[in-house]
Design an enzyme around this catalytic site. Sequence first.
Site, short mmCIF file in Angstrom:
data_model
loop_
_atom_site.label_atom_id
_atom_site.label_comp_id
_atom_site.label_asym_id
_atom_site.label_seq_id
_atom_site.Cartn_x
_atom_site.Cartn_y
_atom_site.Cartn_z
N ASP A 20 3.34 22.91 21.81
CA ASP A 20 2.22 23.38 20.98
C ASP A 20 1.50 24.52 21.68
O ASP A 20 1.29 24.48 22.90
CB ASP A 20 1.25 22.24 20.69
CG ASP A 20 1.91 21.08 19.96
OD1 ASP A 20 2.62 21.35 18.98
OD2 ASP A 20 1.73 19.93 20.39
N ASP B 34 -2.05 26.73 21.37
CA ASP B 34 -3.37 26.88 20.75
C ASP B 34 -3.98 28.21 21.16
O ASP B 34 -3.82 28.67 22.30
CB ASP B 34 -4.30 25.74 21.18
CG ASP B 34 -3.80 24.38 20.70
OD1 ASP B 34 -3.00 24.35 19.75
OD2 ASP B 34 -4.22 23.36 21.27
N ASP C 64 -12.69 19.58 28.06
CA ASP C 64 -12.77 18.30 28.76
C ASP C 64 -12.43 18.40 30.24
O ASP C 64 -13.24 18.08 31.10
CB ASP C 64 -11.90 17.25 28.05
CG ASP C 64 -10.49 17.73 27.75
OD1 ASP C 64 -10.09 18.82 28.25
OD2 ASP C 64 -9.77 17.02 27.03
#
Length: 453
Positions: free
Chosen positions: A64, A66, A144
């Site tokens: 993936d 992003d 995070d």
Amino acid sequence: MNHDARTNATAALRIIPREQHVISRKNISKAALRVLYRLNEAGYQAYLVGGAVRDLLLGGHPKDFDVATNATPEEVKKLFRNSRLIGRRFRLAHVVYGPEIIEVATFRGTGEEDASAGDRHIVDGRIVRDNVWGSIEEDAIRRDFRVNALYYDISDFSVRDYVGGMQDVENRVLHLIGDPATRYREDPVRMLRAVRLAAKLNFRIDAAASAPFAELGPLLADAAPARLFDESLKLFLAGHGLKSFHMLEQTGLLKFMFPATARALKRGDKALRALIEQGLANTDARLAEGKSVTPAFLFAVLLWGEVRDLAHTWITKGMESTAAWDRAAAQVVAEQCQRVAIPRRFTLTMEEIWALQPRFEQVQRKRVFRLMTHPRFRAAFDFLLLRAAESPAINELGQWWAHAQQLPHETLAAALAGVPQGSVAEPAAAAAKPRKRRRRKPAGKSGHKSDSV
């Protein structure tokens, strides 16, 4: 994020030029590059961000990609006809290229919790909606873990590090950005994410990041059970399940996700531990070979100890065997689904795998062939093999069923001809009888193999 959460969450910008890092555009998906270039050419800032940058720096191959940008979701939508806006909690754009989806998020801001401007809503410390836009610096400290706050700049192919993530990649350690307790209260699932990332990357969790687990672990009960199901798949069905399991145990988080598993293991059952660890190791191996796996089998493994112990307890109290197994399965599944919402299609398979276990001890002719044609026979047989450490009898029983499946139909039928049709035989004795009968009687005509496999 409030001011306390941002304490110790700032660092001087470090720019790592192209010649000082290993990221190459040839390892970035063409779809992601198209999104990055188009945003950049339209005058917006555009960066590859998060796990893809981290994994590329570690020599991995991300699935993936992003993108972070200063373009708003609406501006992204205008720029890409092949995009759609999604999300209420975090509004963002999905740009679709065939089967590939590039997630494009606008830089998040760090506006005050009580700010009337923007769209942020916090309940009991948890962020339930957050659509306040900001700068890339704010976006970085809102993430995070430090290793997830690295930005690959398409304009000059450098990596931008605002919080010390590059050093954490080099040291193979996970630090949270900001105050750990505050960040976990914002989103308790971050605790599971720490475990999952550490297992996947073979990193250690910084002591300050793991210290609040014992106190804040109970907050996982407030997380949506459907979300915890998704997290459990990422933990156990992404190729590093055994390590994730060990880390859940070591950090004390297992009991908040799988209380029945934690209780059963606490009783000191070495055979159960062997079954769970072997089941997870087998799953990791299948995934490494590109083979399919099912969550149902894995959850059946994790919850077996409690189901078995409850069923045996009720049987010793006089309950009929089938009813005891059904009741045990229903009780354990009901409790587990309050924590992790396992879909019914999987719990049905789990219950069938468990219910078939005592039937393996019934080696009379009709029952053997009936069991071999059961739709869940193969999964239940694989489960029986995992149980080998429970006792020598179970181990021998597994070997007998493995041998039985290799025999022609008529040869197996002849071997079973003399086995009494009465009550359940002792596993060891039952396993021995067919072999003795087969040595006494001729094999008979060669027939078709059982269609059980």
